[in-house]
Scaffold this motif. Sequence first.
Motif, PDB file in Angstrom:
ATOM      1  N   ALA A 123       1.042  -1.208   0.052  1.00  0.00           N
ATOM      2  CA  ALA A 123       0.040  -0.028  -0.009  1.00  0.00           C
ATOM      3  C   ALA A 123       1.029   1.223   0.175  1.00  0.00           C
ATOM      4  O   ALA A 123       2.085   1.084   0.248  1.00  0.00           O
ATOM      5  N   THR A 124       0.167   2.520  -0.238  1.00  0.00           N
ATOM      6  CA  THR A 124       0.918   3.614   0.006  1.00  0.00           C
ATOM      7  C   THR A 124       0.217   4.317   0.959  1.00  0.00           C
ATOM      8  O   THR A 124      -0.954   4.351   1.205  1.00  0.00           O
ATOM      9  N   PHE A 125       0.786   5.140   1.862  1.00  0.00           N
ATOM     10  CA  PHE A 125       0.397   5.906   2.731  1.00  0.00           C
ATOM     11  C   PHE A 125       0.977   7.486   2.837  1.00  0.00           C
ATOM     12  O   PHE A 125       2.118   7.911   2.275  1.00  0.00           O
ATOM     13  N   GLU A 126      -0.055   8.283   2.702  1.00  0.00           N
ATOM     14  CA  GLU A 126       0.176  10.018   2.637  1.00  0.00           C
ATOM     15  C   GLU A 126      -0.423  10.542   3.672  1.00  0.00           C
ATOM     16  O   GLU A 126      -1.427  10.532   4.103  1.00  0.00           O
ATOM     17  N   VAL A 127       0.524  11.478   4.215  1.00  0.00           N
ATOM     18  CA  VAL A 127       0.066  12.268   5.140  1.00  0.00           C
ATOM     19  C   VAL A 127       0.236  13.893   4.812  1.00  0.00           C
ATOM     20  O   VAL A 127       1.376  14.155   4.398  1.00  0.00           O
ATOM     21  N   ALA A 128      -0.740  14.683   4.582  1.00  0.00           N
ATOM     22  CA  ALA A 128      -0.489  16.254   4.416  1.00  0.00           C
ATOM     23  C   ALA A 128      -1.095  16.969   5.733  1.00  0.00           C
ATOM     24  O   ALA A 128      -1.826  16.546   6.210  1.00  0.00           O
ATOM     25  N   TRP A 129      -0.312  18.019   5.643  1.00  0.00           N
ATOM     26  CA  TRP A 129      -0.546  19.008   6.890  1.00  0.00           C
ATOM     27  C   TRP A 129      -0.284  20.347   6.516  1.00  0.00           C
ATOM     28  O   TRP A 129       0.855  20.586   5.994  1.00  0.00           O
ATOM     29  N   ARG A 130      -1.448  21.199   6.206  1.00  0.00           N
ATOM     30  CA  ARG A 130      -1.173  22.546   6.113  1.00  0.00           C
ATOM     31  C   ARG A 130      -1.700  23.400   7.320  1.00  0.00           C
ATOM     32  O   ARG A 130      -2.979  23.583   7.122  1.00  0.00           O
ATOM     33  N   THR A 152      -8.468  26.417  11.670  1.00  0.00           N
ATOM     34  CA  THR A 152      -8.450  24.893  11.959  1.00  0.00           C
ATOM     35  C   THR A 152      -7.409  24.694  10.674  1.00  0.00           C
ATOM     36  O   THR A 152      -7.557  25.100   9.658  1.00  0.00           O
ATOM     37  N   ASP A 153      -6.311  23.792  11.175  1.00  0.00           N
ATOM     38  CA  ASP A 153      -5.412  23.391   9.902  1.00  0.00           C
ATOM     39  C   ASP A 153      -6.075  22.524   9.227  1.00  0.00           C
ATOM     40  O   ASP A 153      -6.864  21.726   9.652  1.00  0.00           O
ATOM     41  N   VAL A 154      -5.504  22.313   7.978  1.00  0.00           N
ATOM     42  CA  VAL A 154      -5.979  21.325   6.846  1.00  0.00           C
ATOM     43  C   VAL A 154      -5.118  20.067   7.104  1.00  0.00           C
ATOM     44  O   VAL A 154      -3.739  20.335   7.158  1.00  0.00           O
ATOM     45  N   GLN A 155      -5.829  18.929   7.392  1.00  0.00           N
ATOM     46  CA  GLN A 155      -4.924  17.683   7.576  1.00  0.00           C
ATOM     47  C   GLN A 155      -5.709  16.619   6.882  1.00  0.00           C
ATOM     48  O   GLN A 155      -6.687  16.617   6.382  1.00  0.00           O
ATOM     49  N   ARG A 156      -4.566  15.632   6.397  1.00  0.00           N
ATOM     50  CA  ARG A 156      -5.214  14.575   5.446  1.00  0.00           C
ATOM     51  C   ARG A 156      -4.232  13.229   6.014  1.00  0.00           C
ATOM     52  O   ARG A 156      -2.945  13.247   5.943  1.00  0.00           O
ATOM     53  N   VAL A 157      -4.708  12.168   6.180  1.00  0.00           N
ATOM     54  CA  VAL A 157      -4.221  10.906   6.208  1.00  0.00           C
ATOM     55  C   VAL A 157      -4.873  10.046   5.472  1.00  0.00           C
ATOM     56  O   VAL A 157      -5.987   9.854   5.409  1.00  0.00           O
ATOM     57  N   GLN A 158      -4.080   9.301   4.100  1.00  0.00           N
ATOM     58  CA  GLN A 158      -4.688   8.488   3.231  1.00  0.00           C
ATOM     59  C   GLN A 158      -4.017   7.330   3.081  1.00  0.00           C
ATOM     60  O   GLN A 158      -2.859   7.411   2.882  1.00  0.00           O
ATOM     61  N   TRP A 159      -4.608   6.220   2.912  1.00  0.00           N
ATOM     62  CA  TRP A 159      -4.113   4.852   2.920  1.00  0.00           C
ATOM     63  C   TRP A 159      -4.749   4.438   1.205  1.00  0.00           C
ATOM     64  O   TRP A 159      -5.838   4.710   1.118  1.00  0.00           O
ATOM     65  N   ALA A 160      -3.715   3.949   0.471  1.00  0.00           N
ATOM     66  CA  ALA A 160      -4.375   3.301  -0.788  1.00  0.00           C
ATOM     67  C   ALA A 160      -3.546   2.312  -1.057  1.00  0.00           C
ATOM     68  O   ALA A 160      -2.372   2.062  -1.013  1.00  0.00           O
ATOM     69  N   ASP A 161      -4.538   1.141  -1.659  1.00  0.00           N
ATOM     70  CA  ASP A 161      -3.620  -0.347  -2.003  1.00  0.00           C
ATOM     71  C   ASP A 161      -4.514  -0.570  -3.345  1.00  0.00           C
ATOM     72  O   ASP A 161      -5.163   0.242  -3.907  1.00  0.00           O
ATOM     73  N   ASP A 162      -4.487  -1.615  -3.738  1.00  0.00           N
ATOM     74  CA  ASP A 162      -5.238  -2.190  -5.056  1.00  0.00           C
ATOM     75  C   ASP A 162      -6.636  -2.095  -4.821  1.00  0.00           C
ATOM     76  O   ASP A 162      -7.349  -2.194  -6.040  1.00  0.00           O
ATOM     77  N   ALA A 163      -7.234  -2.160  -4.011  1.00  0.00           N
ATOM     78  CA  ALA A 163      -8.818  -2.527  -3.825  1.00  0.00           C
ATOM     79  C   ALA A 163      -9.247  -1.238  -3.181  1.00  0.00           C
ATOM     80  O   ALA A 163     -10.695  -0.988  -3.293  1.00  0.00           O
ATOM     81  N   VAL A 164      -8.673  -0.435  -2.385  1.00  0.00           N
ATOM     82  CA  VAL A 164      -9.518   0.834  -1.598  1.00  0.00           C
ATOM     83  C   VAL A 164      -8.448   1.928  -1.370  1.00  0.00           C
ATOM     84  O   VAL A 164      -7.234   1.646  -1.329  1.00  0.00           O
ATOM     85  N   SER A 165      -9.068   2.927  -1.301  1.00  0.00           N
ATOM     86  CA  SER A 165      -8.486   4.331  -0.920  1.00  0.00           C
ATOM     87  C   SER A 165      -9.456   4.815   0.286  1.00  0.00           C
ATOM     88  O   SER A 165     -10.516   4.812   0.259  1.00  0.00           O
ATOM     89  N   LEU A 166      -8.548   5.109   1.417  1.00  0.00           N
ATOM     90  CA  LEU A 166      -9.329   5.377   2.548  1.00  0.00           C
ATOM     91  C   LEU A 166      -8.611   6.379   3.380  1.00  0.00           C
ATOM     92  O   LEU A 166      -7.360   6.555   3.507  1.00  0.00           O
ATOM     93  N   GLY A 167      -9.442   7.273   4.144  1.00  0.00           N
ATOM     94  CA  GLY A 167      -8.393   8.113   4.981  1.00  0.00           C
ATOM     95  C   GLY A 167      -9.359   9.066   5.862  1.00  0.00           C
ATOM     96  O   GLY A 167     -10.423   9.223   5.713  1.00  0.00           O
ATOM     97  N   TRP A 168      -8.791   9.869   6.661  1.00  0.00           N
ATOM     98  CA  TRP A 168      -9.391  10.995   7.359  1.00  0.00           C
ATOM     99  C   TRP A 168      -8.929  12.256   6.857  1.00  0.00           C
ATOM    100  O   TRP A 168      -7.748  12.360   6.508  1.00  0.00           O
ATOM    101  N   HIS A 169      -9.897  13.072   6.598  1.00  0.00           N
ATOM    102  CA  HIS A 169      -9.513  14.233   5.907  1.00  0.00           C
ATOM    103  C   HIS A 169     -10.231  15.504   6.946  1.00  0.00           C
ATOM    104  O   HIS A 169     -11.495  15.405   7.247  1.00  0.00           O
TER     105      HIS A 169
END
Length: 147
Positions: free
Chosen positions: A64-71, A76-93
Motif C-alpha cells: 500500500a501507499t500511505f500519505e500524510v498532508a498537513w497545511r 483549523t489546520d487542513v490535515q489528511r491521512v490517506q491509505w491506498a492499495d489495490d482495492a481501496v483508498s481510505l482516510g481521514w480528512h
Amino acid sequence: MVLFLAGGRGFTRREGLRRIKERLEKEPGFSNVQYRPSRLRPRSIVADVDTEMFLGKGFPRKQATFEVAWRPRAGTDVQRVQWADDAVSLGWHKDDDHEDLGTTHFQIETDEELFHEPGHLEAEAPLSFLETCLQRLPAKLEETITE
C-alpha cells in the motif's frame, strides 16, 4: 514569511512535516518515507507500506501507499491521512469539503463507490492527528476484506 499556528503547536509547515516523516520512519512496515514533491518544497509525506508487517498478521493486499498532508492555517489546520492499495483508498480528512460531517470526515473509495462519514477526530496537532489515524487504521482495513 513564517506561519505559526496553534494547531501545529508553533510548528512551521516544514517542521511539522519533518516530525511526521520521522514518526513514520519508525512505524513497522513503512519504508521509502519521503517528502513530496521534494525535500525543499514539502507538501506531504509519502511511504510504501508492507501491509502484513504493519498489521502484524496476514492481509490479502500485500502493498500500500500511505500519505500524510498537513497545511497550517488560521483557525483549523487542513490535515489528511490517506491509505491506498489495490482495492481501496481510505482516510481521514480535516478540510472544508464536507462541513455537514463535522470538522473531520472519513472517506473510503473503491471501484464501485465513494462513501463519506463523520470522522469523530478532533485532534489539532499534526502528530496527534496522525497517531489517532494509525490506531484506527487496522480496524478500518479489516472492514474492507471481502470473502
